[in-house]
Design a protein around this motif. Structure first.
Motif, mmCIF file in Angstrom:
data_model
loop_
_atom_site.group_PDB
_atom_site.id
_atom_site.type_symbol
_atom_site.label_atom_id
_atom_site.label_comp_id
_atom_site.label_asym_id
_atom_site.label_seq_id
_atom_site.Cartn_x
_atom_site.Cartn_y
_atom_site.Cartn_z
ATOM 1 N N ASP A 1 -1.942 0.875 -10.800
ATOM 2 C CA ASP A 1 -3.383 1.071 -10.622
ATOM 3 C C ASP A 1 -3.872 0.685 -9.226
ATOM 4 N N LYS B 1 1.425 0.049 -1.565
ATOM 5 C CA LYS B 1 2.688 0.165 -2.293
ATOM 6 C C LYS B 1 2.799 -0.953 -3.327
ATOM 7 N N PRO C 1 -4.740 0.992 -5.184
ATOM 8 C CA PRO C 1 -5.225 2.096 -4.345
ATOM 9 C C PRO C 1 -4.050 2.888 -3.780
ATOM 10 N N ARG C 2 -4.249 4.170 -3.546
ATOM 11 C CA ARG C 2 -3.162 5.077 -3.166
ATOM 12 C C ARG C 2 -2.417 4.616 -1.910
ATOM 13 N N GLU C 3 -3.130 3.955 -0.991
ATOM 14 C CA GLU C 3 -2.495 3.561 0.272
ATOM 15 C C GLU C 3 -1.628 2.301 0.154
#
Length: 323
Positions: free
Chosen positions: A261, A267, A263-265
């Motif tokens: 869950d 890892k 944030p996309r940026e």
């Protein structure tokens, strides 16, 4: 006439005394020459010294029975007091008993691998989809270690991934804001430790539940430490957590790589850790899969359907790139 005070340590006196003090009434009937008064976890006894010795031995055996099985039935009391053989040996493979008396043990080959990894390593990573028993089994291992006095405390943690934006808008104090993230851990504990005893352990900080952010600066010794939902940690967060490890401590890190869950940026720290720590002695890595799911049979079908969908999406994307 002799008077003694017996303290019922490590158990819930409510379970020991029985519904409506039924167990206590039976114990009184079995020792008619003694005056027995119980209050909270202390039993006050007056009477003949010889019968007092037999009473103390019986109470200690009954206490140990409750500690093992989280339950005490009338037939158990009769067997123990009369010196008959009882079913007080935990069958092989059972970790602990739930508050309803249900044995908690491995239900699949990979779940048994998790238990074996715990016995043979000080740090364990358990990775797999929802419903495979990662968290529940990990907490059972911790409760077992606490009951056997192999450790002094259990520390449970989870990352609160939405804390940065949404936590401040929730009502109540910090504990009220954090508790929704930690509820799955409470649920597992409540299934294995009677409510009154669990509350007492938490007040005495024998069992601690806290968000991951609260771990910074601590050294965690004489404990089983469990980090749940580790797929939602960043690399820095997980690195910080792993380096909290102190003496006589075992760490269990659980996660589901299909439910990230962050944030996309960012890892996943768990993904990185599994690459970096693979070949280190003393660290065990166990992967669970759909065959290990022990929830409703529909959960397995749902997990399989989503996995199939993700794979088809990935293949489609790959074909578009190739084209």
């Amino acid at each position: 006439m002799t008077e003694k005070h017996i303290v019922l340590e490590d158990i819930d006196p409510v379970v020991f005394y029985g519904v409506g003090n039924g167990n206590l009434q039976m114990i009184r009937a079995l020792f008619p020459k003694l005056r027995i008064v119980a209050r909270d976890n202390v039993i006050r006894v007056l009477g003949d010294e010889e019968q007092m010795c037999a009473f103390e031995e019986s109470i200690e055996m009954l206490r140990k029975h409750v500690l093992k099985f989280n339950t005490l039935k009338e037939e158990d009391i009769l067997d123990i007091v009369k010196g008959r053989r009882t079913n007080d040996e935990i069958p092989e493979g059972v970790l602990v008993y739930s508050v309803s008396g249900r044995p908690v043990k491995a239900k699949s080959e990979n779940q048994q691998r998790l238990i074996d990894a715990y016995n043979n390593n000080d740090m364990i990573f358990a990775v797999g989809p929802a419903g495979t028993g990662k968290t529940y089994l990990s907490i059972a291992l911790a409760v077992k270690a606490l009951k056997e006095k192999a450790i002094k405390k259990i520390i449970l943690s989870r990352p609160a991934v939405e804390a940065g934006e949404k936590l401040g808008f929730l009502p109540g104090d910090m504990k009220d804001k954090i508790d929704p993230y930690l509820q799955p851990l409470y649920d597992a504990l409540e299934d294995m430790i009677p409510a009154a005893k669990l509350q007492d352990m938490m007040e005495k900080r024998i069992i601690q539940i806290a968000p991951l952010a609260f771990m910074r600066g601590r050294t965690l010794s004489d404990a089983v430490v469990i980090l749940d939902e580790a797929q939602n940690t960043t690399n820095a967060q997980l690195r910080m957590f792993l380096t909290r490890m102190g003496w006589n401590t075992k760490m269990i890190i659980t996660g589901d790589m299909t439910q990230i869950d962050l944030p996309r940026e960012q890892k996943s720290g768990l993904k990185e850790a599994l690459k970096i720590l693979t070949d280190i002695e003393g660290i065990g890595i166990v992967e669970l899969n759909q065959k290990d799911i022990v929830r409703h049979k529909l959960v397995t079908k749902i997990v399989n359907a989503y996995e199939k969908y993700d794979n088809s999406k990935s293949e489609l994307k790959q074909n578009n790139i190739t084209a």
